[in-house]
Scaffold this motif. Structure first.
Motif, PDB file in Angstrom:
ATOM      1  N   HIS A  73      36.643  30.908  40.702  1.00  7.98           N
ATOM      2  CA  HIS A  73      37.075  29.902  39.709  1.00  7.98           C
ATOM      3  C   HIS A  73      36.905  28.514  40.325  1.00  7.98           C
ATOM      4  O   HIS A  73      37.595  28.159  41.288  1.00  7.98           O
ATOM      5  CB  HIS A  73      38.542  30.156  39.331  1.00  7.98           C
ATOM      6  CG  HIS A  73      39.106  29.218  38.304  1.00  7.98           C
ATOM      7  ND1 HIS A  73      39.671  29.668  37.125  1.00  7.98           N
ATOM      8  CD2 HIS A  73      39.223  27.869  38.263  1.00  7.98           C
ATOM      9  CE1 HIS A  73      40.109  28.637  36.418  1.00  7.98           C
ATOM     10  NE2 HIS A  73      39.844  27.520  37.096  1.00  7.98           N
ATOM     11  N   HIS A  75      35.375  24.240  39.194  1.00 11.62           N
ATOM     12  CA  HIS A  75      34.872  23.338  38.140  1.00 11.62           C
ATOM     13  C   HIS A  75      33.818  22.425  38.742  1.00 11.62           C
ATOM     14  O   HIS A  75      34.167  21.517  39.513  1.00 11.62           O
ATOM     15  CB  HIS A  75      36.021  22.483  37.603  1.00 11.62           C
ATOM     16  CG  HIS A  75      37.091  23.268  36.921  1.00 11.62           C
ATOM     17  ND1 HIS A  75      37.199  23.358  35.550  1.00 11.62           N
ATOM     18  CD2 HIS A  75      38.107  24.019  37.419  1.00 11.62           C
ATOM     19  CE1 HIS A  75      38.245  24.117  35.234  1.00 11.62           C
ATOM     20  NE2 HIS A  75      38.815  24.534  36.352  1.00 11.62           N
ATOM     21  N   HIS A 228      41.984  29.560  31.359  1.00  8.38           N
ATOM     22  CA  HIS A 228      43.184  29.323  32.176  1.00  8.38           C
ATOM     23  C   HIS A 228      44.391  29.955  31.508  1.00  8.38           C
ATOM     24  O   HIS A 228      44.492  29.970  30.280  1.00  8.38           O
ATOM     25  CB  HIS A 228      43.436  27.820  32.330  1.00  8.38           C
ATOM     26  CG  HIS A 228      42.355  27.103  33.080  1.00  8.38           C
ATOM     27  ND1 HIS A 228      41.210  26.649  32.484  1.00  8.38           N
ATOM     28  CD2 HIS A 228      42.251  26.773  34.392  1.00  8.38           C
ATOM     29  CE1 HIS A 228      40.435  26.062  33.401  1.00  8.38           C
ATOM     30  NE2 HIS A 228      41.043  26.121  34.556  1.00  8.38           N
ATOM     31  N   HIS A 267      44.784  31.066  37.497  1.00  4.98           N
ATOM     32  CA  HIS A 267      46.187  30.757  37.827  1.00  4.98           C
ATOM     33  C   HIS A 267      47.143  31.910  37.541  1.00  4.98           C
ATOM     34  O   HIS A 267      47.679  32.492  38.466  1.00  4.98           O
ATOM     35  CB  HIS A 267      46.637  29.434  37.180  1.00  4.98           C
ATOM     36  CG  HIS A 267      45.698  28.322  37.535  1.00  4.98           C
ATOM     37  ND1 HIS A 267      45.720  27.719  38.762  1.00  4.98           N
ATOM     38  CD2 HIS A 267      44.659  27.770  36.851  1.00  4.98           C
ATOM     39  CE1 HIS A 267      44.745  26.823  38.817  1.00  4.98           C
ATOM     40  NE2 HIS A 267      44.084  26.833  37.679  1.00  4.98           N
ATOM     41  N   ASP A 318      39.333  26.659  42.793  1.00  5.62           N
ATOM     42  CA  ASP A 318      39.682  25.766  41.682  1.00  5.62           C
ATOM     43  C   ASP A 318      39.464  24.289  42.009  1.00  5.62           C
ATOM     44  O   ASP A 318      40.200  23.421  41.532  1.00  5.62           O
ATOM     45  CB  ASP A 318      41.116  26.003  41.179  1.00  5.62           C
ATOM     46  CG  ASP A 318      41.392  25.269  39.863  1.00  5.62           C
ATOM     47  OD1 ASP A 318      40.468  25.166  39.042  1.00  5.62           O
ATOM     48  OD2 ASP A 318      42.524  24.783  39.674  1.00  5.62           O
TER      49      ASP A 318
END
Ligand code: GUN
Ligand code: ZN
Length: 432
Positions: A73, A75, A228, A267, A318
């Protein structure tokens, strides 16, 4: 045909470790060799001169050779968000993230950042990641096109978000659907690209958009789904207020048919018993993002509870909520989170999680996460003496578990001597 033989201390996991002494969970070959041809592993075993005569030999002794790290995960449009000062998740999104992501409307910016993104992954020994792109389809084109240049196995997708975000970052249920279809058709299965249907989270997707995401998931069942879930208490309250007739946050994704073995839920910190059972029943994956959860102040992931309930678990940086691209740094912070919870994360298990464990969580075990013949030659070379203090500490290290624990506790990109992607040594080609 070029054949390459990597020589070193070859380590791979073959099963989930059941404790710090579980020697059956891994295979360590002290003088080992990995034979590579056309980007794939042909053979892994003890080094022999006969093997060496048939190939170009690269000697990495005394370093460890492991399957490349996998980040479940991350971005990519948040490279310039790392280290942004905010009280909590929703402020962090609004003040920094939703500003930075708007720049990805510009394909040149998207290409520049994508190129830097893969350089950073390689520098840190990460060979596969599941990434969120921005809302703009051109960010996905930049992402997969740069990954393709490096022949990296990547999962990615355009975020779908049609509300509760600045106008410039909103799609609509229809454009989000159409763009996603076009991107899946263009990229999914091309080279090593895997598409992930990516409704950002329940707050930024209307019920109409969730229905579109459901239709996409039904039409393209071999695509991943990433979103998420239950990261922060204010986020949960907001999400539930937007879907007042549904039972809980996880129930929103359940209602729209978005849970399942290809679903990655970032998460997953604050969950009720019903939600935990639902994740287990649907074989969905809860993604532990320790540096992000600590940095944003979201909460302490309850690994033991999820494991007891038989929920599948992955681990991830993340970035840019997370603060490091390094899976070693991530495991170290994960260890500390669990210490605060009174839980143990032994080094065999954590290194397993960043390699074979994440490959399994992503359903890609046939391709990555192992050093078996037939796997892609995605390999990281680790040096537990990378810094003066690690070198000194290594004088007292006696076991593999201790060495791995030192790597995770004190290691970062400096401990990554080389990163092979499909057999090519890409870290060595980076500008210093
Ligand atoms: N929830 C929705 N979007 C995001 C994001 O970009 N980062 C994190 N950490 N949580 C999110
Ligand atoms: Zn995220």
């Amino acid at each position: 045909m070029t054949r390459t033989l990597l020589r070193g201390r070859v380590l791979e996991f073959v099963a989930e470790p059941q404790g710090p002494d579980d020697q059956a969970s891994y295979r360590l070959i002290e003088d080992g060799a990995i034979l590579i041809e056309n980007g794939r592993i042909v053979q892994t075993g003890p080094f022999s001169t006969a093997l060496a005569e048939s190939a170009e030999v690269i000697d990495h002794r005394p370093h460890l050779l492991l399957p490349g790290f996998i980040d479940a995960h991350i971005h990519f449009p948040q490279m310039q968000v790392i280290g942004s000062y905010a009280a909590a998740l929703l402020e962090w999104l609004e003040k920094y993230t939703f500003i930075a992501e708007q720049r990805f409307a510009d394909p040149e910016h998207a290409e520049r950042i994508a190129s830097r993104f893969f350089d950073e992954l390689i520098r840190h020994g990460t060979t596969t990641a599941a990434a969120y792109c921005s809302v703009h389809p051109q960010s996905v084109d930049a992402f997969f096109s740069e990954a393709g240049k490096r022949n990296m196995a990547m999962i990615g997708g355009k975020v779908m978000m049609d509300r509760n975000a600045p106008e410039a970052l909103r799609d609509t249920p229809q454009t989000g659907f159409d763009d996603t279809v076009r991107l899946i058709e263009a990229w999914h299965g091309r080279g090593r690209a895997h598409y992930a249907i990516t409704p950002r989270f329940a707050i930024t997707s209307s019920p109409e958009q969730m229905e579109m995401a459901q239709a996409l998931a039904q039409s393209y069942p071999d695509c991943h789904i990433q979103t998420h879930l239950s990261e922060n208490l204010d986020e949960i309250a907001f999400a539930r207020s937007l879907y007042p007739n549904l039972r809980d946050y996880t129930g929103i994704y359940e209602h729209y048919g978005l849970l399942g073995p290809k679903t990655l839920l970032g998460h997953a910190i604050h969950l009720s018993e019903r939600e935990v059972s639902l994740l287990a029943e649907t074989r969905s994956v809860a993604v532990f993002c320790p540096t992000s959860n600590l940095f944003i102040g979201s909460g302490l992931f309850d690994l033991d509870r999820l494991r007891r309930a038989d929920v599948r678990i992955a681990v991830a940086t993340d970035v840019g909520g997370g603060t490091s691209y390094s899976m070693l740094r991530t495991l170290d912070e994960g260890y500390k989170v669990l210490q605060l919870r009174g839980q143990r994360l032994d080094p065999l298990r954590s290194i397993y999680m960043a390699t074979l464990g994440n490959a399994r969580a992503l359903g890609l075990e046939d391709e990555i996460g192992t050093l078996r013949a037939g796997s892609a030659a995605d390999i990281v070379v680790l040096d537990a003496r990378a810094t003066p203090q690690m070198d000194l500490r290594m004088e007292t290290v006696e076991t593999l578990a201790e060495e791995l624990f030192l790597l995770q506790t004190c290691g970062d990109d400096r401990a990554v001597r080389e990163t092979y992607v499909a057999g090519r040594p890409l870290k060595g080609m980076l500008a210093p």
